[in-house]
Design a protein around this motif. Structure first.
Motif, PDB file in Angstrom:
ATOM      1  N   ASP A   3       0.810  -1.214   0.000  1.00  0.00           N
ATOM      2  CA  ASP A   3       0.000   0.000   0.000  1.00  0.00           C
ATOM      3  C   ASP A   3       0.843   1.263   0.000  1.00  0.00           C
ATOM      4  O   ASP A   3       0.332   2.361  -0.194  1.00  0.00           O
ATOM      5  CB  ASP A   3      -0.934   0.026   1.214  1.00  0.00           C
ATOM      6  N   ARG A   5       3.939   3.802  -1.444  1.00  0.00           N
ATOM      7  CA  ARG A   5       4.172   4.278  -2.809  1.00  0.00           C
ATOM      8  C   ARG A   5       5.608   4.061  -3.259  1.00  0.00           C
ATOM      9  O   ARG A   5       5.923   4.181  -4.432  1.00  0.00           O
ATOM     10  CB  ARG A   5       3.853   5.792  -2.889  1.00  0.00           C
ATOM     11  N   ALA A  28       2.621  -7.116  -6.961  1.00  0.00           N
ATOM     12  CA  ALA A  28       1.789  -5.914  -6.926  1.00  0.00           C
ATOM     13  C   ALA A  28       0.950  -5.814  -8.198  1.00  0.00           C
ATOM     14  O   ALA A  28      -0.217  -5.414  -8.149  1.00  0.00           O
ATOM     15  CB  ALA A  28       2.664  -4.676  -6.757  1.00  0.00           C
ATOM     16  N   SER A  29       1.543  -6.205  -9.315  1.00  0.00           N
ATOM     17  CA  SER A  29       0.798  -6.130 -10.577  1.00  0.00           C
ATOM     18  C   SER A  29      -0.359  -7.128 -10.569  1.00  0.00           C
ATOM     19  O   SER A  29      -1.399  -6.889 -11.168  1.00  0.00           O
ATOM     20  CB  SER A  29       1.722  -6.371 -11.775  1.00  0.00           C
ATOM     21  N   LYS A  33      -2.025  -3.340  -9.392  1.00  0.00           N
ATOM     22  CA  LYS A  33      -1.276  -2.086  -9.322  1.00  0.00           C
ATOM     23  C   LYS A  33      -0.367  -1.941 -10.532  1.00  0.00           C
ATOM     24  O   LYS A  33       0.115  -2.928 -11.072  1.00  0.00           O
ATOM     25  CB  LYS A  33      -0.437  -2.057  -8.047  1.00  0.00           C
ATOM     26  N   ARG A  34      -0.128  -0.685 -10.896  1.00  0.00           N
ATOM     27  CA  ARG A  34       0.883  -0.427 -11.923  1.00  0.00           C
ATOM     28  C   ARG A  34       2.177  -0.033 -11.210  1.00  0.00           C
ATOM     29  O   ARG A  34       2.171   0.811 -10.325  1.00  0.00           O
ATOM     30  CB  ARG A  34       0.432   0.694 -12.867  1.00  0.00           C
ATOM     31  N   TYR A 133       1.674   5.380 -12.210  1.00  0.00           N
ATOM     32  CA  TYR A 133       2.142   4.272 -11.376  1.00  0.00           C
ATOM     33  C   TYR A 133       1.452   4.363 -10.026  1.00  0.00           C
ATOM     34  O   TYR A 133       1.203   5.453  -9.537  1.00  0.00           O
ATOM     35  CB  TYR A 133       3.649   4.341 -11.074  1.00  0.00           C
ATOM     36  N   ASP A 134       1.212   3.197  -9.430  1.00  0.00           N
ATOM     37  CA  ASP A 134       0.714   3.193  -8.055  1.00  0.00           C
ATOM     38  C   ASP A 134       1.855   3.007  -7.084  1.00  0.00           C
ATOM     39  O   ASP A 134       1.755   3.327  -5.905  1.00  0.00           O
ATOM     40  CB  ASP A 134      -0.286   2.048  -7.875  1.00  0.00           C
TER      41      ASP A 134
END
Lengths: 315, 411
Positions: A3, A5, A28-29, A33-34, A133-134
C-alpha cells in the motif's frame, strides 16, 4: 507493504535483491497495481528477471503492469535542469557528463542526489496523478552504499549553503521520511556475512537517516527435512545396521542419498543459527522465501518467488 | 563433503604453466584475489596465504580489506589498523599446521592510508593540513566507496616496494563492479592530470589568488549553471580542494603509474573466487574476460562452496528413486533392524521419501554447478574447488580445511 508508494530493496551483493524486487513488482501487478521498477545499478538484472532486454532511462513495460527503467545520473541531471531551471537541453552533453563524473568523484552526494531525486520525483508524479504508477520499487544500491544514497538529500544540505538545490532537497527528505509512502526493505540470506551486514545496516539506517524500515526478506531458506522424531529415524538409517539393510534394498547409492540428506540437514542447521541471530538482533517483520531447487532462471523463478512472497503477505 | 579436488584441463597452456596453486604462487610475489561480495573471498585469500607460508616456507602477508569479525579475531587483526603483525606459530600449530614459513596479516585502514598518502605527496605541511581539513576530503576518503579501490592498490605497492615479504596476498574491496578496481590507478592519474580539472577550477585561478572569485570573461555557461544549482560557496570548496590536491599531481601520477605497472608485472597474478550462484558467477565470468583482455595474468580460478560429486552419482539417483517409489515396502523391511526408531513403517516411509526427494533437489543444483564450472574453468592455469562446509569458516582451523583443497597433496 504494497500500500505504500515507494519501496526500496537493498542487501548485500549476491543475496538476490533484484529477484526479490522484481517478484514484489510482479506480485503488486497481480493485485492490479501499476509498478515502476527502478534499477539503480543498471546492470540489466531487472529486465532479466522478466526475460527482457536491458532497458534505458525511459520507463519501458517489461511485463503487463510493470514498467522498468535503469538509473542514469547524467540523464537525470539533464532532466532536472530542463524541468527546474528551464535550462534548454544542452547541446554539449560530453563535457557535462565528464564534469559531473568529476565533481561526483570528490563530492559524493551529487550522484546520489540525482538518483534519489529522480526516484522521489517519479513518486511525487504518481501521487499527484501525473504518472500512472501506483508504486515505485527500487532495486537499490547494496548495503555499503545505501545509507549514503538515502541520506543524500540531507548531506547535500550540509554541503550546499544556499541555492535552489538546497531548497529542492527538503521535500525529498520529507517524502523519504514518510511511513505512509516509503519503506526500506533489506534482502538477506541465512548466512553469516549477509546477516551481519543486515544487522549492521538496520542500526546505521536508524542512526544516520530518517527513513521508515519495512521488512527483512530472508531469501533462499532451506527446507527443514525432519521433525525431531523423524530425525531419529534418519539417524537409525545412517547407523551401520540400517545403512546395510537400506543398501541391500536400494543399491550402493544408498550412501550418496544418506550423505546428501546429512548435508541438507547440516546446511539448514548452520543457517538456522544465523536466522536466530537475525531474529534476536532485528525487530522488523521477516518474510521467508524458500530455496528454489530449479534449473531455470528468469520469469519462471520470478513467479515462484512472487508466490512465496504473496503467501508471506497473506495475499 | 567430498574429499577430492577437481582440476580441469585448461584450453590453452604454455608448456611451463603451473598446474597447482603451489607452483603458481612459488613463482609470484603478489596475488590479487577478486570476486563478488559474499563468495568467501576473504577466507580463501587468507587460506591461500596460510598454505603458501606452510608449503613454500615463505614469509607471506595477507592484506585483507573487510574481514568478518570472527576471522579478524582469529588472525589477531582487531584494532591494529594498517600495521602488519605475525599470526603466532602456536595458533597455526593448534590448527594442525606446521608452518615452515611465517604468516603475517594486515588490514586496510582506508582513512589512515589516504592521510599518509597526502602527507607524503603534499608540497608542504600547510597544504597537507589544508587538504586533510577540507570537508570534501572527508567525504572522499570516508564515505566514497570507490576510493578503497585505489588505496588498496597503493598500499599493496608500498608493501611490495618494502621488500619484506616473499609473497603478498591481497583481498580486494567489495566493489559493485570488479573492473573498477583494475582501472583505479589509471583513473586516479587521469583524475589529477586531466584538462577537465584545470577547466573546472579556471575561474578560481584567474586573478592569481586562490579562492578569489574572479570570473573572467571566459566564463562559460557551465559556471553560471553550476553556480545556480550548487551555490557559489560549494563551488569554491570544490575548487580549493582540487587546487590543493593538484599540487600533489606529480607524485600522485607517478605513483599511480607505478601501481599500474606492478599489476601488469609478471611477478603479479590474479585469482578469481566465485560461488556457483548466478550473480557472482556472472561477475566472475566478466571479470575473467576483462583480465585476459587487459593483459593481466589470470593465474587461478577458485570455485567456493561447491556441492559434492556424490550428488551426481547415477547409483545415488537410482537409490533416491527407489526410496521414493518403494518407500512403504522398504520401510516394512527395515523393521527387521530392531531399532525403535525404525519400528513404525509409516514414519520410516516418510523419512525415506524425504531423503529421496532431498537428494533429487540437491542433484539439480549440483548438476547446474558442474555445467557452470566446466564453462568457466577453461581460462586460467589453475582451477581449485572448495566444497560447502557444514559450518562457516571463521577460525584458523577452518582456513586449514580450505587449504587442503587449495593445495591438494599430490597422489
Amino acid at each position: 507493504l504494497l500500500d505504500r508508494r515507494l519501496l526500496f530493496f537493498t542487501g548485500k551483493g549476491g543475496v538476490g535483491k533484484s529477484t526479490i524486487a522484481a517478484a514484489t513488482a510482479l506480485l503488486a501487478s497481480r493485485i492490479g497495481k501499476r509498478v515502476l521498477l527502478v534499477e539503480v545499478d543498471a546492470k540489466g538484472d531487472i529486465p532479466a528477471q522478466f526475460e527482457r532486454a536491458p532497458v534505458g532511462f525511459a520507463p519501458k513495460e517489461v511485463h503487463p503492469g510493470v514498467l522498468a527503467m535503469a538509473m542514469d545520473t547524467e540523464a537525470s541531471l539533464q532532466e532536472y535542469l530542463k524541468l527546474n531551471l528551464r535550462v534548454p537541453v544542452l547541446g554539449r552533453v560530453g563535457p557535462l557528463a565528464r564534469a559531473l563524473e568529476f565533481v561526483a568523484t570528490a563530492a559524493p552526494g551529487v550522484k546520489e542526489i540525482l538518483t534519489i531525486g529522480k526516484i522521489a520525483w517519479e513518486v511525487r508524479e504518481s501521487i499527484e496523478g501525473r504518472a500512472d504508477y501506483d508504486l515505485v520499487i527500487v532495486d537499490a544500491a547494496a548495503t555499503g552504499h545505501i545509507v549514503a544514497q538515502l541520506g543524500a538529500a540531507d548531506s547535500i544540505r550540509e554541503l550546499v549553503d544556499v541555492g535552489p538545490l538546497r531548497n529542492q532537497t527538503q521535500w525529498v527528505s520529507d517524502m523519504l521520511a514518510d511511513p505512509q509512502i516509503t519503506a526500506v526493505n533489506i534482502v538477506t540470506t541465512p548466512e553469516e556475512m549477509p546477516v551481519a551486514e543486515t544487522i549492521d545496516l538496520v542500526r546505521r539506517l536508524r542512526a544516520e537517516v530518517e527513513v521508515p524500515l519495512g521488512s527483512v526478506v530472508v531469501n533462499r531458506v532451506l527446507p527443514e527435512l525432519f521433525t525431531r522424531a523423524d530425525e531419529q529415524t534418519f539417524e537409525a538409517l545412517r547407523a551401520p545396521d540400517g545403512h546395510a539393510l537400506l543398501t541391500r534394498r536400494v543399491g550402493a547409492g544408498a550412501t550418496a542419498v544418506l550423505d546428501g540428506a546429512r548435508l541438507a540437514v547440516s546446511l539448514r542447521r548452520t543457517r538456522a543459527v544465523h536466522l536466530e541471530e537475525l531474529l534476536q538482533a532485528v525487530d522488523l517483520p521477516l518474510m521467508y522465501v524458500p530455496y528454489l531447487f530449479v534449473r531455470a532462471h528468469g520469469l519462471r523463478v520470478t513467479r515462484m518467488v512472487a508466490d512465496a512472497l504473496g503467501e508471506e503477505l497473506g495475499l | 563433503v567430498t574429499r577430492e579436488t577437481t582440476r580441469f584441463a585448461p584450453r590453452r597452456r604454455h608448456d611451463d604453466a603451473p598446474t597447482t596453486l603451489e607452483q603458481l604462487l612459488a613463482a609470484k610475489e603478489v596475488v590479487v584475489f577478486c570476486g563478488s561480495g559474499g563468495v568467501g573471498k576473504t577466507s580463501v585469500a587468507a587460506a591461500a596465504a596460510l598454505g603458501a607460508s606452510a608449503r613454500l616456507g615463505a614469509k607471506v602477508l595477507v592484506l585483507t580489506i573487510d574481514p568478518a569479525r570472527r576471522l579478524a579475531t582469529a588472525l589477531g587483526l582487531e584494532g591494529i589498523g594498517n600495521l602488519a603483525h605475525q599470526v603466532p606459530p602456536e595458533v597455526l600449530k593448534r590448527a594442525g599446521i606446521e608452518a615452515r614459513g611465517e604468516l603475517w596479516a594486515a588490514m586496510l585502514d582506508t582513512k589512515q592510508s589516504w592521510d599518509d598518502l597526502v602527507l607524503r605527496h603534499a608540497k608542504d605541511e600547510e597544504t597537507a593540513y589544508k587538504i586533510l581539513d577540507n570537508r570534501l576530503y572527508h567525504n572522499l576518503t570516508a564515505r566514497f566507496v570507490q576510493s578503497h579501490d585505489y588505496i588498496a592498490m597503493e598500499r599493496l605497492f608500498e608493501i611490495h616496494a618494502g621488500g619484506e615479504y616473499d609473497l603478498i596476498v591481497i583481498d580486494t574491496p567489495p566493489t559493485r563492479n570488479a573492473i573498477d578496481f583494475l582501472e583505479a590507478p589509471a583513473r586516479m592519474a587521469d583524475f589529477f592530470g586531466g584538462r577537465l580539472l584545470r577547466w573546472l577550477t579556471l575561474p578560481y585561478r584567474v586573478g592569481g589568488k586562490r579562492g578569489t572569485r574572479v570570473l573572467s570573461v571566459a566564463s562559460r555557461p557551465f559556471y553560471q549553471m553550476a553556480d545556480r544549482v550548487l551555490g557559489s560557496k560549494f563551488l569554491e570548496d570544490i575548487a580549493e580542494f582540487f587546487l590543493n590536491f593538484q599540487s600533489m599531481y606529480g607524485g600522485f601520477v607517478e605513483r599511480a603509474n607505478a601501481v599500474e605497472k606492478l599489476m601488469h608485472d609478471k611477478r603479479t597474478t590474479f585469482a578469481v573466487v566465485t560461488t556457483l550462484e548466478a550473480a557472482p558467477l556472472h561477475e566472475a565470468e566478466r571479470f575473467c574476460g576483462e583480465l585476459v583482455a587487459r593483459d593481466f595474468h589470470l593465474g587461478a580460478l577458485v570455485f567456493n562452496k561447491t556441492l559434492p560429486d556424490s550428488l551426481l552419482d547415477p547409483a545415488g539417483e537410482a537409490a533416491a528413486t527407489a526410496c521414493i517409489e518403494d518407500a512403504a515396502a522398504i520401510a516394512d523391511g527395515l523393521v527387521e533392524v530392531g531399532e525403535e526408531a525404525l519400528a513404525d513403517p509409516s514414519r520410516t516411509a516418510r523419512v525415506l521419501r524425504t531423503i529421496g526427494e532431498s537428494y533429487r533437489n540437491f542433484s539439480v543444483v549440483a548438476l547446474r554447478e558442474t555445467e557452470l564450472r566446466a564453462e568457466l574453468a577453461r581460462v586460467p592455469d589453475v582451477v581449485a574447488r572448495i566444497p560447502t562446509f557444514e559450518d562457516d569458516i571463521g577460525d584458523v582451523e577452518g582456513l586449514a580445511a580450505i587449504c587442503n583443497y587449495l593445495y591438494p597433496v599430490a597422489n
